[in-house]
Design an enzyme around this catalytic site. Structure first.
Site, short mmCIF file in Angstrom:
data_model
loop_
_atom_site.label_atom_id
_atom_site.label_comp_id
_atom_site.label_asym_id
_atom_site.label_seq_id
_atom_site.Cartn_x
_atom_site.Cartn_y
_atom_site.Cartn_z
N LYS A 193 0.70 -0.98 -0.07
CA LYS A 193 0.02 0.30 -0.30
C LYS A 193 0.47 1.00 -0.09
CE LYS A 193 -4.28 0.98 0.54
NZ LYS A 193 -6.12 0.02 -0.10
P1 NAD Z 1 -13.15 7.71 -2.79
O1 NAD Z 1 -12.13 9.15 -1.99
O2 NAD Z 1 -12.96 8.12 -4.12
O3 NAD Z 1 -14.40 7.83 -1.34
C1 NAD Z 1 -14.18 7.69 0.15
C2 NAD Z 1 -15.63 8.70 0.20
O4 NAD Z 1 -15.96 8.79 1.31
C3 NAD Z 1 -15.79 10.70 -0.05
O5 NAD Z 1 -17.60 10.03 -0.11
C4 NAD Z 1 -15.89 10.59 1.24
O6 NAD Z 1 -16.16 12.43 0.97
C5 NAD Z 1 -16.48 10.22 2.43
N1 NAD Z 1 -15.50 10.74 3.50
C6 NAD Z 1 -14.42 10.62 4.00
N2 NAD Z 1 -14.23 10.82 4.83
C7 NAD Z 1 -15.19 10.49 5.53
C8 NAD Z 1 -15.71 10.37 6.59
N3 NAD Z 1 -14.49 10.92 7.71
N4 NAD Z 1 -16.93 10.53 7.02
C9 NAD Z 1 -17.48 9.43 6.42
N5 NAD Z 1 -17.12 9.45 4.94
C10 NAD Z 1 -16.33 10.00 4.75
O7 NAD Z 1 -12.36 5.64 -1.57
P2 NAD Z 1 -12.93 5.31 -2.65
O8 NAD Z 1 -11.84 4.61 -3.16
O9 NAD Z 1 -14.33 4.26 -2.80
O10 NAD Z 1 -12.65 4.39 -0.84
C11 NAD Z 1 -13.45 4.05 0.24
C12 NAD Z 1 -13.11 2.98 0.59
O11 NAD Z 1 -13.19 2.03 -0.09
C13 NAD Z 1 -11.01 3.32 1.23
O12 NAD Z 1 -12.02 2.34 2.70
C14 NAD Z 1 -10.58 2.32 0.77
O13 NAD Z 1 -9.20 1.77 1.50
C15 NAD Z 1 -11.44 1.18 0.50
N6 NAD Z 1 -11.31 0.40 -1.48
C16 NAD Z 1 -11.76 1.45 -2.26
C17 NAD Z 1 -10.94 0.38 -3.47
C18 NAD Z 1 -11.06 1.04 -4.36
O14 NAD Z 1 -10.74 0.23 -5.86
N7 NAD Z 1 -10.96 2.77 -5.52
C19 NAD Z 1 -10.47 -0.63 -3.70
C20 NAD Z 1 -10.84 -1.81 -2.47
C21 NAD Z 1 -11.09 -0.88 -1.00
#
Ligand code: NAD
Length: 417
Positions: A109
Site C-alpha cells: 500500500k
Molecule cells: P474515495 O476517495 O473515492 O471516496 C471516499 C468517500 O468517503 C467520499 O464520499 C468521502 O466524502 C467519504 N469520506 C471521507 N472521509 C469521511 C469521513 N470521515 N466520514 C464519512 N465519509 C467520509 O475513496 P474510495 O476509493 O471509494 O475508497 C473508500 C474505501 O474503500 C476505502 O477504505 C478504500 O481503502 C476502500 N477500497 C477502495 C477500493 C477502490 O478500488 N477504490 C478498493 C478496495 C477498497
C-alpha cells in the site's frame, strides 16, 4: 500493562486478526513474525511547489508487506490520516485479500499524508509526480504495481504512469485503475462496488435474506460507495441512507440514487439532496437497516458505538472499518460481518485483469471483465462460506484462514527459512 483495545494502531489491530488465524492454522512463531512484519518500507519526503509559490513538504510511504505470492500490489491513499501505521495495516490487508481471491500478487500500500480536497489540480499533479519519482526504484510491472484508493483516482494513475514512463519508457502495466484511454480496463472504475454487490447477493441467499426491497445504509459516496449504491439500487434494493464526508441523508422509503449521482457530477454533496432527513455520519451508522455498508474510512465502527449498531449484516466495503474490539461485540450480538478482504476485493481483481491486458497488449470487452469478476468473487465467497458452515467460525475468520494459509504455504515453498 495491557493496552486497551481502543489504543491499538490500525496495524496492531489487523495483526490481532492475523494472530487469531495463525492460532487456528498452527503456524510457528517464526513464520508468524514473517507474516506480521512488512518486508520493506519506504518513507519519502514529497516537496511540492504550491500555486502561491510556497514549498510544502508532505510525507509519502510505500510499504511492501509480503511478496511471496507475486509482485506487490495495492493502492495509494491521499488522506490526512495516511501515516506509516495506517499504510502498514492497509498493506497487510492487501496481502490476505490478494491471496483470498487468488490473484498472483503480494500485498502493498502507498500513501501521502495530505488533504487532497485542499490541493489544486496542478498541485496534485506535482505532488503525484514527485511521490512517484521518489518511490520509483521500488516499482516495476513485475515488482510493485500501485492503484487508486481513497483520495486518488484514474487521473492520479495517469500522472503516476507518465512520471514513471519518463524514466523507464512507456509502461502501462506499472499502475492499474488508469483511464481507459491510457490502457485502463473497461469495468475497473465500477469493479469494487460491483464486487460488493456480488458478495452481498451470494451472502443474502445463504442467510435467507430477500434482496428485493432490502434496506441498505451506505457510508461514503466515493468510487466504492457510489457504484455499490447504484448497482444495488438498480437490482431492486432500497438505499435508505447515504453520506459523504460532509454528512448524510436518510429516507426510510428509499433515496433516488440516480438523482444523487447527478448531484455529485454537478458538485452537490450527498446531504444537499432534498427528499430526506439530514443525518451526521455518526447517526447514519446507527440507523436501523438490514445491511450496513461502511465505504469510507477505517475504524468507524468501534467499541464506543458497536452496541448501538442496528443492522443484521455489515458488508465491509471500506478497509478495516470495524475495529477488533467492535468485531467481538458485534459477533456476540449475532450481527454477521462480511469482511473487507472479501467484500472489496473486486477492485484488485479487475486490477489484475487490467495488468494482464496491459502485459498482453490486448483489451477485453466489459462484459468479459464483469463475467470474470463474478467468477472470481463467487469462488472466493463459496470457499469462505464453506469454511463458515463446516468449522463454525465467522466470515472474517474463514477469510483470514484461507488468505493467511495460502501466503504461509507460499513462504514455506520458497524456502526462505
Ligand atoms: P474515495 O476517495 O473515492 O471516496 C471516499 C468517500 O468517503 C467520499 O464520499 C468521502 O466524502 C467519504 N469520506 C471521507 N472521509 C469521511 C469521513 N470521515 N466520514 C464519512 N465519509 C467520509 O475513496 P474510495 O476509493 O471509494 O475508497 C473508500 C474505501 O474503500 C476505502 O477504505 C478504500 O481503502 C476502500 N477500497 C477502495 C477500493 C477502490 O478500488 N477504490 C478498493 C478496495 C477498497
Amino acid at each position: 500493562m495491557a493496552i486497551a483495545i481502543q489504543e491499538l494502531t490500525p496495524f496492531q489491530e489487523v495483526n490481532l486478526f492475523l494472530d487469531d488465524s495463525a492460532d487456528r492454522l498452527g503456524l510457528s512463531d517464526g513464520l508468524r513474525e514473517m507474516l506480521r512484519q512488512p518486508w520493506r518500507e519506504l518513507k519519502v519526503q514529497v516537496p511540492v511547489r504550491m500555486d502561491d509559490g510556497r514549498v510544502e513538504v508532505f510525507s509519502g510511504y510505500r510499504i511492501q508487506h509480503n511478496g511471496a505470492r507475486g509482485p506487490y500490489k495495492g493502492g495509494v491513499r491521499y488522506h490526512p490520516q495516511a501515516d506509516a501505521e495506517e499504510v502498514r495495516a492497509l498493506a497487510s490487508l492487501m496481502t490476505w485479500k490478494n491471496a483470498l481471491v487468488n490473484v498472483p500478487f503480494g500485498g502493498a500500500k502507498g500513501g501521502v499524508q495530505c488533504d487532497p480536497r485542499q490541493l489544486s489540480e496542478s498541485e496534485l499533479n506535482r505532488l503525484t509526480r514527485r511521490y512517484t519519482l521518489n518511490i520509483s526504484h521500488l516499482l516495476a510491472p513485475n515488482r510493485d504495481i500501485p492503484a487508486p484508493d481513497m483520495g486518488t483516482n484514474a487521473q492520479t494513475m495517469a500522472w503516476m504512469m507518465d512520471a514513471y514512463g519518463q524514466i523507464h519508457g512507456h509502461s502501462p502495466a506499472i499502475v492499474t485503475g488508469k483511464p481507459v484511454e491510457l490502457g485502463g480496463s473497461l469495468g475497473r472504475e465500477a469493479a469494487t462496488g460491483r464486487g460488493v454487490a456480488f458478495i452481498l447477493q451470494e451472502a443474502a441467499t445463504d442467510l435467507s435474506m430477500d434482496m428485493d426491497g432490502i434496506r441498505i445504509v451506505i457510508q461514503g459516496y466515493g468510487n466504492v460507495g457510489s457504484w455499490a449504491a447504484q448497482i444495488l439500487h438498480d437490482s431492486g434494493c432500497r438505499i435508505i441512507a447515504l453520506s459523504d464526508v460532509a454528512g448524510g441523508i436518510y429516507n426510510p422509503k428509499g433515496l433516488d440514487v440516480s438523482r444523487i449521482a447527478e448531484n455529485k457530477i454537478a458538485g452537490i454533496g450527498v446531504s444537499e439532496y432534498l427528499d430526506g432527513e439530514k443525518v451526521t455520519n455518526a447517526e447514519l451508522l446507527e440507523l436501523e437497516c438490514d445491511v450496513l455498508i461502511p465505504a469510507a474510512i477505517d475504524n468507524v465502527i468501534n467499541a464506543e458505538n458497536a452496541s448501538r449498531i442496528k443492522t443484521k449484516l455489515i458488508a465491509e466495503a471500506a478497509n478495516h472499518p470495524v475495529t477488533f474490539g467492535a468485531d467481538q461485540i458485534l459477533n456476540d450480538r449475532g450481527i454477521t460481518i462480511l469482511p473487507d478482504i472479501l467484500v472489496n476485493a473486486g477492485g484488485v481483481t479487475v486490477s489484475y485483469f487490467e495488468w494482464t491486458q496491459n502485459l498482453q497488449e490486448f483489451r477485453w470487452e466489459e462484459e468479459r471483465v464483469n463475467d470474470e469478476l463474478r467468477k472470481v468473487m463467487s469462488k472466493a465467497y463459496q470457499a469462505v462460506h464453506e469454511k463458515v458452515a463446516s468449522q463454525g467460525i465467522n466470515y472474517r475468520q474463514a477469510a483470514f484462514d484461507i488468505g493467511v494459509g495460502r501466503v504461509a504455504r507460499a513462504v514455506n515453498l520458497r524456502g526462505f527459512v
